[in-house]
Motif scaffolding. Structure first.
Motif, PDB file in Angstrom:
ATOM      1  N   VAL A 105      61.728  35.297 -45.440  1.00 18.21           N
ATOM      2  CA  VAL A 105      60.441  35.619 -44.681  1.00 18.21           C
ATOM      3  C   VAL A 105      59.698  36.859 -45.268  1.00 18.21           C
ATOM      4  O   VAL A 105      60.230  37.814 -45.503  1.00 18.21           O
ATOM      5  N   LEU A 106      58.568  36.403 -45.616  1.00 21.90           N
ATOM      6  CA  LEU A 106      57.586  37.453 -46.295  1.00 21.90           C
ATOM      7  C   LEU A 106      58.354  38.071 -47.555  1.00 21.90           C
ATOM      8  O   LEU A 106      58.406  39.474 -47.547  1.00 21.90           O
ATOM      9  N   ARG A 107      58.892  37.430 -48.369  1.00 20.95           N
ATOM     10  CA  ARG A 107      59.406  37.943 -49.660  1.00 20.95           C
ATOM     11  C   ARG A 107      60.623  38.761 -49.471  1.00 20.95           C
ATOM     12  O   ARG A 107      60.935  39.550 -50.380  1.00 20.95           O
ATOM     13  N   ASP A 108      61.409  38.728 -48.511  1.00 22.53           N
ATOM     14  CA  ASP A 108      62.702  39.247 -48.299  1.00 22.53           C
ATOM     15  C   ASP A 108      63.575  38.674 -47.495  1.00 22.53           C
ATOM     16  O   ASP A 108      63.282  37.679 -46.897  1.00 22.53           O
ATOM     17  N   GLU A 109      64.725  38.948 -47.716  1.00 24.28           N
ATOM     18  CA  GLU A 109      65.853  38.255 -47.014  1.00 24.28           C
ATOM     19  C   GLU A 109      65.863  38.582 -45.424  1.00 24.28           C
ATOM     20  O   GLU A 109      65.897  39.777 -45.408  1.00 24.28           O
ATOM     21  N   ARG A 110      66.045  37.782 -44.426  1.00 22.96           N
ATOM     22  CA  ARG A 110      66.335  37.961 -43.238  1.00 22.96           C
ATOM     23  C   ARG A 110      67.860  37.195 -42.701  1.00 22.96           C
ATOM     24  O   ARG A 110      67.927  36.228 -42.974  1.00 22.96           O
ATOM     25  N   ILE A 111      68.483  38.100 -41.847  1.00 22.89           N
ATOM     26  CA  ILE A 111      69.614  37.673 -41.396  1.00 22.89           C
ATOM     27  C   ILE A 111      69.531  36.679 -40.178  1.00 22.89           C
ATOM     28  O   ILE A 111      68.791  37.153 -39.253  1.00 22.89           O
ATOM     29  N   VAL A 112      70.120  35.571 -40.236  1.00 26.60           N
ATOM     30  CA  VAL A 112      70.222  34.622 -39.002  1.00 26.60           C
ATOM     31  C   VAL A 112      71.813  34.406 -38.814  1.00 26.60           C
ATOM     32  O   VAL A 112      72.668  34.273 -39.728  1.00 26.60           O
ATOM     33  N   VAL A 113      72.126  34.596 -37.686  1.00 34.43           N
ATOM     34  CA  VAL A 113      73.359  34.490 -37.034  1.00 34.43           C
ATOM     35  C   VAL A 113      73.416  33.149 -36.067  1.00 34.43           C
ATOM     36  O   VAL A 113      72.604  33.030 -35.102  1.00 34.43           O
ATOM     37  N   VAL A 114      74.276  32.311 -36.182  1.00 39.94           N
ATOM     38  CA  VAL A 114      74.309  30.958 -35.714  1.00 39.94           C
ATOM     39  C   VAL A 114      75.859  30.820 -34.892  1.00 39.94           C
ATOM     40  O   VAL A 114      76.796  30.948 -35.852  1.00 39.94           O
ATOM     41  N   ALA A 115      76.175  30.936 -33.694  1.00 42.97           N
ATOM     42  CA  ALA A 115      77.334  30.870 -33.310  1.00 42.97           C
ATOM     43  C   ALA A 115      77.528  29.592 -32.166  1.00 42.97           C
ATOM     44  O   ALA A 115      76.454  29.316 -31.535  1.00 42.97           O
ATOM     45  N   GLU A 116      78.983  28.914 -32.021  1.00 46.31           N
ATOM     46  CA  GLU A 116      79.007  28.180 -30.850  1.00 46.31           C
ATOM     47  C   GLU A 116      79.664  28.827 -29.809  1.00 46.31           C
ATOM     48  O   GLU A 116      80.391  29.800 -29.721  1.00 46.31           O
ATOM     49  N   GLN A 117      78.823  28.552 -28.528  1.00 46.83           N
ATOM     50  CA  GLN A 117      79.254  29.200 -27.349  1.00 46.83           C
ATOM     51  C   GLN A 117      80.275  28.695 -26.600  1.00 46.83           C
ATOM     52  O   GLN A 117      80.395  27.385 -26.716  1.00 46.83           O
ATOM     53  N   ARG A 118      81.097  29.211 -25.669  1.00 45.66           N
ATOM     54  CA  ARG A 118      81.964  28.689 -24.851  1.00 45.66           C
ATOM     55  C   ARG A 118      81.280  27.642 -24.052  1.00 45.66           C
ATOM     56  O   ARG A 118      80.137  27.622 -23.516  1.00 45.66           O
ATOM     57  N   PRO A 119      82.189  26.387 -23.722  1.00 46.97           N
ATOM     58  CA  PRO A 119      81.370  25.446 -22.964  1.00 46.97           C
ATOM     59  C   PRO A 119      81.012  26.042 -21.450  1.00 46.97           C
ATOM     60  O   PRO A 119      80.119  25.266 -20.861  1.00 46.97           O
ATOM     61  N   ASP A 120      81.529  26.967 -21.093  1.00 44.01           N
ATOM     62  CA  ASP A 120      81.460  27.409 -19.494  1.00 44.01           C
ATOM     63  C   ASP A 120      80.423  28.575 -19.557  1.00 44.01           C
ATOM     64  O   ASP A 120      80.332  29.093 -18.517  1.00 44.01           O
ATOM     65  N   ALA A 121      79.731  28.937 -20.421  1.00 43.74           N
ATOM     66  CA  ALA A 121      79.121  29.988 -20.600  1.00 43.74           C
ATOM     67  C   ALA A 121      77.553  29.618 -19.987  1.00 43.74           C
ATOM     68  O   ALA A 121      77.058  28.660 -20.325  1.00 43.74           O
ATOM     69  N   THR A 122      77.018  30.687 -19.129  1.00 41.90           N
ATOM     70  CA  THR A 122      76.107  30.768 -18.634  1.00 41.90           C
ATOM     71  C   THR A 122      74.773  31.141 -19.440  1.00 41.90           C
ATOM     72  O   THR A 122      75.228  31.744 -20.485  1.00 41.90           O
ATOM     73  N   GLU A 123      73.552  30.872 -18.910  1.00 38.91           N
ATOM     74  CA  GLU A 123      72.544  31.606 -19.688  1.00 38.91           C
ATOM     75  C   GLU A 123      72.475  32.886 -19.751  1.00 38.91           C
ATOM     76  O   GLU A 123      72.258  33.448 -20.550  1.00 38.91           O
ATOM     77  N   GLU A 124      72.906  33.504 -18.647  1.00 43.33           N
ATOM     78  CA  GLU A 124      72.940  34.830 -18.335  1.00 43.33           C
ATOM     79  C   GLU A 124      73.839  35.803 -19.500  1.00 43.33           C
ATOM     80  O   GLU A 124      73.726  36.541 -20.110  1.00 43.33           O
ATOM     81  N   ASP A 125      74.973  34.967 -19.227  1.00 44.21           N
ATOM     82  CA  ASP A 125      76.260  35.396 -20.233  1.00 44.21           C
ATOM     83  C   ASP A 125      75.695  35.546 -21.541  1.00 44.21           C
ATOM     84  O   ASP A 125      75.998  36.275 -22.261  1.00 44.21           O
ATOM     85  N   SER A 126      75.180  34.362 -22.118  1.00 41.99           N
ATOM     86  CA  SER A 126      74.465  33.992 -23.399  1.00 41.99           C
ATOM     87  C   SER A 126      73.600  35.312 -23.827  1.00 41.99           C
ATOM     88  O   SER A 126      73.847  35.767 -24.750  1.00 41.99           O
ATOM     89  N   PHE A 127      72.744  35.620 -23.047  1.00 46.71           N
ATOM     90  CA  PHE A 127      71.726  36.617 -23.404  1.00 46.71           C
ATOM     91  C   PHE A 127      72.214  37.840 -23.314  1.00 46.71           C
ATOM     92  O   PHE A 127      71.925  38.993 -24.061  1.00 46.71           O
ATOM     93  N   GLN A 128      73.427  38.164 -22.275  1.00 43.01           N
ATOM     94  CA  GLN A 128      73.817  39.613 -22.431  1.00 43.01           C
ATOM     95  C   GLN A 128      74.609  39.857 -23.709  1.00 43.01           C
ATOM     96  O   GLN A 128      74.571  40.692 -24.204  1.00 43.01           O
TER      97      GLN A 128
END
Length: 1383
Positions: A897-920
């Motif tokens: 992005v804009l001529r430099d490398e940017r780090i992306v993290v992708v993960a599988e979340q637990r099936p029972d995780a709520t949205e609040e848990d995820s963002f915390q």
């Protein structure tokens, strides 16, 4: 002869000529005026020189000029500049003594090589001392031959084009620098005129002609061969010519000849060179040198400078030339070419390096040699010979035991069985495939080995059968489906290897995907294969007199191991038979393997450490391998420990994850005794984070007999095989090596010891010493392979017999990886042998211990700092709660992005995780990575469990995940984008340019390079009668009075017939009855919200306007799908709740559906607001229609659900609705006599506006085609457009995809039915997502034969806050190019 002397041009005339050139280049005078003034000056100069000079006979063009005309003049783009390559090319060019014309450099370039002196060149026409030898007759002209006069050579530079000037890229680059080419050439001429006279005092020997011819022959050699040479010296009676080739001794890889033509940097003429290799002397064509010597005395009192060859040069003249060149370097107008250079780099903020960053301080490292490979008398001459030996001497000795999913022995393969079955298979491969005259497989051919991970026996037989048949096995993974992750790249490897036969087992063959006819389909990207089952019952018995030819190990290819690169491409690493045998010997010596030892192998036996130890080295030493399949490990993570105890195994080959899962499950197991283990080989020891698993495993199992010295991490790569391995030492007084390193230091590529109390540290363990017979060095990861300093992180390179030899079929990549010649800081070679890059980053510690800090494939460069993907994964997994990431499935990669490398993290979340848990959790991860690694995360995305692409062994497929991310196909359930923390080189603010029209934007981008950061549409003027009304309800009432019988809506059935229609009056009356229903039965008040749950049709429109008549706020909701109520009904309920709807209006059919048992099980009907059925409307009118007064009041609510399941709603005021409809009307030129076909879902965005609102506002007739009808009749939409002669139509991507797939093979039949799309002027796709360019191109191409013009197909798009940002009008550019997305 004595009267023929050449006088230099006076300085005043030179300066005046230079001024003329400059005026011409800047357009101050015309070409005609320039020539007139120039001729006048030269005539004045020539007039003072009348005499013998005027009697010279003109000479034909010298051969050197013809040589220059033959050469092509290539220009060089600044973007592709490589300083290292420039140095090499310039130095090689300096070794050629052919004439070159010096020109000023472009103003933005600086030469990093030795600068070339201008005064070392000859004017055109003078015969150089070392000229081209191609035309000897003209070069051999005697001293009496003369030149064509000063006027001739002064005029030649301006007459010749760039191709005639001889400079490789300088001549064409001179015009790019801002000055004119003529001015640049004049600077050359001035230099030549001066040096041509100074040279004669030193070279005026009568016998110099002989040395001239000799140097010509040398020059010819130098031009044809760019190899290293010594100094060339020619001496004749005191007259000498020297050409220095000092560069040749340091030149490691001479560049190819074409690089000389196209890639040389123009010399910088602003300074003098002291390098003799860049200068050469010139020969004057006159015989009387005494006169010339006298002429040179006029500069005797001037200050002199020495050039590279010792020729004195007047500093007075040089200063004048310098002044001219400096003037030419400051042009008033940039050349035209610079208008077209991308100025993006100039717009971005430049990252400044940290002045306090740590730098390496140690001495330059030395080559580290492993222990000598011992010579053992009973080692076999080849691996096949070892198999023959054990198969005949100890046929009943167990070789391999395979286990079932319960952990019980499934089959025990003995050495006798392995030998006999391998011979049988070898015979069948060579003699039973194809015919006797044309066998399908010959020795040296490649065959694929396709075996599942739970069948090591069949794989081992097939592998050794291939070795005995002298064919090359290519082990690959089993394709489980036609769309496996990375399967296409595997197919590319097979195709490039020329594989036509695939060996597989009976069970695997039955499990492969089959077509309807029972045949195995051709997988995507794969070559056509013959599948050959290797079970003995399917094979013919070989004749008694047939026996495989067993040779000593040689340089033939033994096998090809596949390797997946960072970008997802698959390469084949070739391993020769001698490398295979030597590697087995090195492993035997390192691991102290002995006969009949038992080894438990948990690794993949088809590649890497699992193959080397469990299939190859084990046979060489007659060992017994217990192969634990991955399927068993998933069920019972302790199974490998149980097998170690059961078989009293001496060695176990595992990964750190196997140790980790065993730790988690060990509490359930008792009676564990690991005292028999003498070596626990950790295959991924090169991952620096494996130390935590090793330490934890040792802490738990030390009480169960596990000794400290048993844990032996190793480092390996597909290219270099085993690089280093820790030996199982009995003396436990020597603890293994480990170091606590600063993360900040590692990011700058230096080793800095820190303390464990700090958070930003990395603890690394050694991976032992180098394998026997190996030579290792550490080189810089980028650029020239220069040796690192002792405290510097670099890439390990190995020189050994036991490494891979090439990437199959890829010569260029092979050269870069397998033929590396490291150099010292001085530039000299450190070894005459080639090294192999391992792809491992690390350093050599005390005692020759190897420490690995990461891999090249996991390296991410952000703002000049190195970060390792494994380090970031470890940090993310350590964040509490630690078990948030489902099964540790997390991917880290970078995007540009804009001529430099940017780090992306992708993960599988637990099936029972709520949205609040995820963002915390995500916010904690961002904080942890920022504090530990000092780097920001660009995007953190969480996806549902089990949705990331996997490798066959269950790991995540990194390149496929990155591809999905870039294509927008990841579908995360939670996303946290943080560009503000990591994108620090944002573009500088742009200025809005005044009075820029639409046409100027396009022209301005090309000519001035200025970018406009905004665009605007037409002004909305009020020109029509209905524009006097502010509200849609008033417009409908007005139309019902003025044009009551005008048809506004026509609804088509699945057969194309008109099922319903509405005139202005009919719609008005139905809306009145709906309003009466809301007021009487619903008891609703003004401003109440009403959910409209209708299928696409007329009822939805009538209900909408009924709500407006009653003063209610309508919300259109997609009805639940009858076949999928459990998943679609909650969305309906959610919209009803979020919108605070006071009641729900719908049809009788949907009312019944809401009260069904299946719906009640999902959402109880008692939780719904009142549901009103509009199929039975009251007959009477409402007492009074609602008259809105506030234009900013709510007209309706627009709710939409994104592809990730996020619900978003927008409030649409009456004012916004009016402006929206007016803009669509103007853009699409809608008026009452027009007909528009609409085939899309009418529930949100532009689709709803086109379906319900635009016809009432503009008065045109809308032909409504519900998209659901296309499922039974895909041609419905296009047939309706054709038969009703519609010129404008709107659809959705799903409709376009349905037509493309459903009608792809029916175009001829449709043409026969009279389908004609030639009348279509605009076919607009209403995009609710990123533009699908491939789909629109396919649609246009497919229906082009039916008359559809490709330019008529376009895309409209909007967003949450603006439902239509861009919409295709009757004419104009395709708005898909304006679409802004994450790429």
């Amino acid at each position: 002869m004595a009267d023929r002397e050449a006088s230099p041009i006076p300085l005043e005339i030179r300066a005046r000529l230079a001024e003329l050139e400059l005026e011409l280049s800047e357009g101050d005078i015309t070409q005609k005026g320039y020539e007139k003034k120039r001729s006048k000056l030269i005539r004045a100069f020539a007039g003072g020189m009348e005499g013998p000079m005027s009697h010279r006979a003109p000479l034909g063009p010298p051969s050197a000029a013809r040589f220059h005309r033959r050469r092509t003049s290539g220009t060089r783009d600044e973007r592709y500049r490589s300083d290292v390559h420039t140095e090499a090319v310039q130095a090689v060019l300096a070794r050629h003594v052919e004439r070159k014309m010096a020109v000023p450099m472009p103003s933005k370039r600086r030469s990093l090589v030795v600068q070339t002196s201008m005064d070392a060149y000859t004017p055109p026409g003078l015969s150089p001392l070392c000229s081209d030898s191609s035309s000897g007759s003209e070069e051999e002209a005697g001293p009496g031959d003369d030149m064509s006069g000063m006027e001739h050579w002064m005029s030649r530079p301006s007459q010749l084009g760039p191709a005639h000037l001889g400079s490789t890229s300088s001549s064409s680059s001179s015009t790019q620098s801002g000055g004119s080419g003529n001015a640049g050439r004049l600077a050359d001429s001035l230099a030549h005129s001066h040096i041509s006279h100074l040279a004669h005092a030193h070279l005026g020997h009568p016998h110099l002609g002989q040395s001239h011819h000799l140097s010509q022959s040398h020059h010819g050699i130098g031009h044809l061969s760019l190899k290293r040479k010594g100094a060339l010296s020619v001496a004749e009676n005191g007259g000498s010519l020297r050409r220095s080739c000092e560069f040749g001794s340091d030149m490691l890889w001479p560049p190819p000849l074409e690089s000389e033509e196209n890639h040389s940097t123009p010399p910088d003429v602003t300074g003098y060179s002291s390098d003799s290799s860049h200068s050469h002397t010139e020969r004057h064509p006159m015989s009387n040198m005494g006169t010339i010597a006298r002429n040179t005395q006029k500069y005797g009192n001037a200050e002199r400078m020495e050039t590279g060859d010792g020729v004195p040069v007047s500093s007075r003249v040089s200063a004048k030339i310098q002044q001219l060149v400096n003037t030419l370097k400051q042009p008033r107008r940039p050349p035209l070419r610079e208008f077209f250079v991308d100025d993006f780099d100039e717009l971005l903020e430049v990252q400044q390096p940290d002045p306090n960053q740590p730098r390496p301080e140690g001495a330059e490292m030395m080559l580290v040699r492993g222990e000598a490979l011992g010579v053992v008398t009973n080692w076999p001459p080849s691996l096949e010979a070892a198999l023959q030996r054990w198969g005949t001497i100890s046929p009943k000795a167990p070789c391999l035991t395979s286990l079932d999913t319960a952990g019980k022995p499934l089959y025990v393969l003995t050495y006798g069985k392995l030998w006999s079955r391998s011979i049988k298979l070898a015979y069948n491969i060579l003699h039973k495939l194809g015919s006797k005259q044309e066998p399908m497989v010959r020795p040296g051919d490649r065959v694929a080995l396709v075996f599942p991970n739970n069948d090591p026996v069949a794989f081992m037989v097939a592998f050794y059968g291939c070795l005995l048949a002298e064919v090359v096995p290519v082990p690959i993974e089993v394709p489980l489906s036609r769309k496996d992750a990375g399967s296409q790249q595997i197919g590319f490897l097979l195709g490039s290897c020329g594989v036509t036969v695939a060996l597989t087992s009976d069970a695997c063959h039955k499990g492969l995907p089959k077509s309807a006819t029972g045949e195995i389909p051709q997988f995507k990207g794969w070559p056509k294969l013959l599948w050959f089952v290797t079970e003995s019952k399917h094979l013919s018995k070989p004749p008694r007199d047939w026996f495989p030819h067993i040779k000593d190990a040689n340089n033939d290819t033994a096998y090809i191991e596949y390797k997946t690169c960072k970008d997802g491409s698959v390469l084949g690493v070739t391993v020769t038979r001698i490398a295979l045998l030597t590697h087995c010997q090195a492993l035997t010596q390192s691991c102290s393997y002995t006969e009949a030892e038992t080894i438990v192998n948990v690794l993949d036996f088809k590649k890497d450490v699992g193959l080397w130890h469990g299939i190859l080295t084990s046979v060489m030493n007659m060992m017994h391998v217990i192969s634990v399949p991955y399927s068993l490990m998933k069920v019972n993570p302790l199974s490998w420990i149980q097998k170690v105890c059961q078989y009293k195994a001496k060695v176990a080959c595992v990964k750190s994850r196997d140790m980790h899962w065993a730790l988690v499950a060990h509490k359930d197991q008792k009676d564990i005794n690991l005292s028999s283990l003498r070596m626990l080989l950790v295959a991924d020891g090169s991952n620096p984070w494996s130390i935590s698993s090793c330490d934890a495993f040792l802490n738990v199992f030390q009480t169960k007999g596990l000794r400290t010295e048993v844990i032996c991490p190793c480092a390996s790569s597909p290219e270099a095989l085993t690089v280093a391995i820790r030996r199982p030492v009995e003396d436990s007084s020597q603890p293994p090596g480990r170091g606590v390193l600063s993360m900040q230091g590692l990011s700058y590529g230096v080793v800095r010891v820190d303390t464990e109390e700090r958070l930003s540290v990395l603890t690394v363990q050694d991976v032992g010493t180098i394998t026997p017979g190996g030579l290792v060095c550490v080189v810089k990861p980028e650029g020239v392979p220069q040796l690192c300093q002792t405290d510097e992180i670099g890439e390990l390179c190995v020189c050994s017999i036991s490494t891979g030899t090439s990437y199959y079929g890829l010569t260029g990549m092979t050269k870069n990886t397998f033929e590396v010649y490291p150099v010292s800081s001085g530039g000299g070679l450190v070894s005459e042998y080639a090294f192999v890059r391992t792809g491992l980053l690390g350093f050599i510690g005390p005692g020759g211990l190897v420490f690995i800090t990461g891999k090249m494939d996991g390296l991410i460069m952000v703002s000049g700092r190195r970060h390792n993907a494994d380090d970031i994964v470890a940090t993310a997994l350590a964040v509490e709660p630690m078990k948030f990431v489902y099964r540790g499935r997390i991917a880290v990669f970078s995007v540009t992005v804009l001529r430099d490398e940017r780090i992306v993290v992708v993960a599988e979340q637990r099936p029972d995780a709520t949205e609040e848990d995820s963002f915390q959790w995500m916010s904690r991860v961002l904080q942890a990575i920022d504090s530990i690694h000092g780097v920001g995360i660009f995007c953190l995305a969480l996806v549902p469990a089990n949705t990331l692409p996997k490798t066959p062994l269950g790991g995540i497929h990194l390149s496929e995940i990155k591809q999905l991310y870039l294509e927008g196909g990841l579908h995360p359930c939670n996303v946290l984008m943080c560009p503000h923390t990591c994108v620090t080189n944002l573009p500088k603010p742009r200025q809005k340019q005044p009075e820029i029209g639409p046409a100027s934007v396009m022209v301005g981008n090309l000519v001035s390079g200025k970018r406009i950061a905004q665009a605007s549409g037409r002004d909305l003027g009020q020109t029509d009668d209905n524009d006097q009304f502010l509200f849609l309800s008033e417009i409908l009432q007005w139309r019902a009075q003025t044009t009551p019988d005008h048809v506004l809506y026509t609804l088509l059935s699945s057969r194309g017939a008109v099922s319903n229609s509405l005139t202005c009056l009919q719609l008005h009356k139905r809306a009145e009855r709906v309003a009466a229903l809301l007021m009487e039965r619903g008891g609703l008040q003004e401003g109440d919200h009403v959910a409209l749950v209708y299928p696409p049709g007329i009822d939805l429109i009538a209900a909408f306007y009924g709500c407006l008549y009653a003063g209610c706020v309508p919300i259109t909701v997609r009805p639940p799908h009858p076949q999928n109520i459990s998943t679609t009904l909650p969305t309906v309920k959610m919209i009803v709740e979020v919108s605070h709807s006071a009641c729900v209006m719908t049809t009788a059919v949907i009312c019944k559906l809401l009260r069904s048992k299946e719906a009640m099980a999902t959402v109880d009907i008692r939780n719904w607001p009142p549901v009103l059925d509009t199929d039975d409307l009251p007959k009477k009118k409402p007492p009074a229609l609602f008259k809105p007064t506030n234009p900013d009041g709510l007209a309706y609510l627009d709710f939409s659900v994104s592809t990730t399941g996020m619900l978003a709603g927008g409030q649409m005021s009456h004012n916004a609705v009016g402006a929206f409809c007016r803009s669509v009307k103007l853009q699409c030129e809608l008026y009452p006599s027009r007909e528009v076909a609409i085939c899309l879902d009418p529930y949100c965005g532009l689709g709803f506006v086109l379906w319900c609102l635009c016809s009432v506002y503009s008065g045109h007739q809308s032909i409504l085609i519900p998209p659901v009808e296309l499922e039974s009749n895909p041609a419905l939409w296009l047939l309706a457009v054709s038969q009703l002669r519609v010129r404008d139509t709107f659809c959705s991507y799903s409709v376009m995809e349905l037509c493309t797939k459903g009608l792809g093979l029916q175009t001829e039949a449709l043409k026969a039915r009279g389908l004609d799309l030639s009348r279509v002027r605009a076919c607009v796709v209403v995009a609710e997502e990123r533009p699908r360019m491939a789909l629109t191109h396919s649609f246009s191409k497919l229906f082009k034969d039916l008359g559809l013009h490709p330019r008529s197909v376009s895309t409209a798009f909007g967003c949450r806050v603006n439902l239509a940002i861009c919409l295709q009008g009757t004419s104009g550019p395709d708005p898909t190019t304006v679409y802004v997305d994450m790429r």
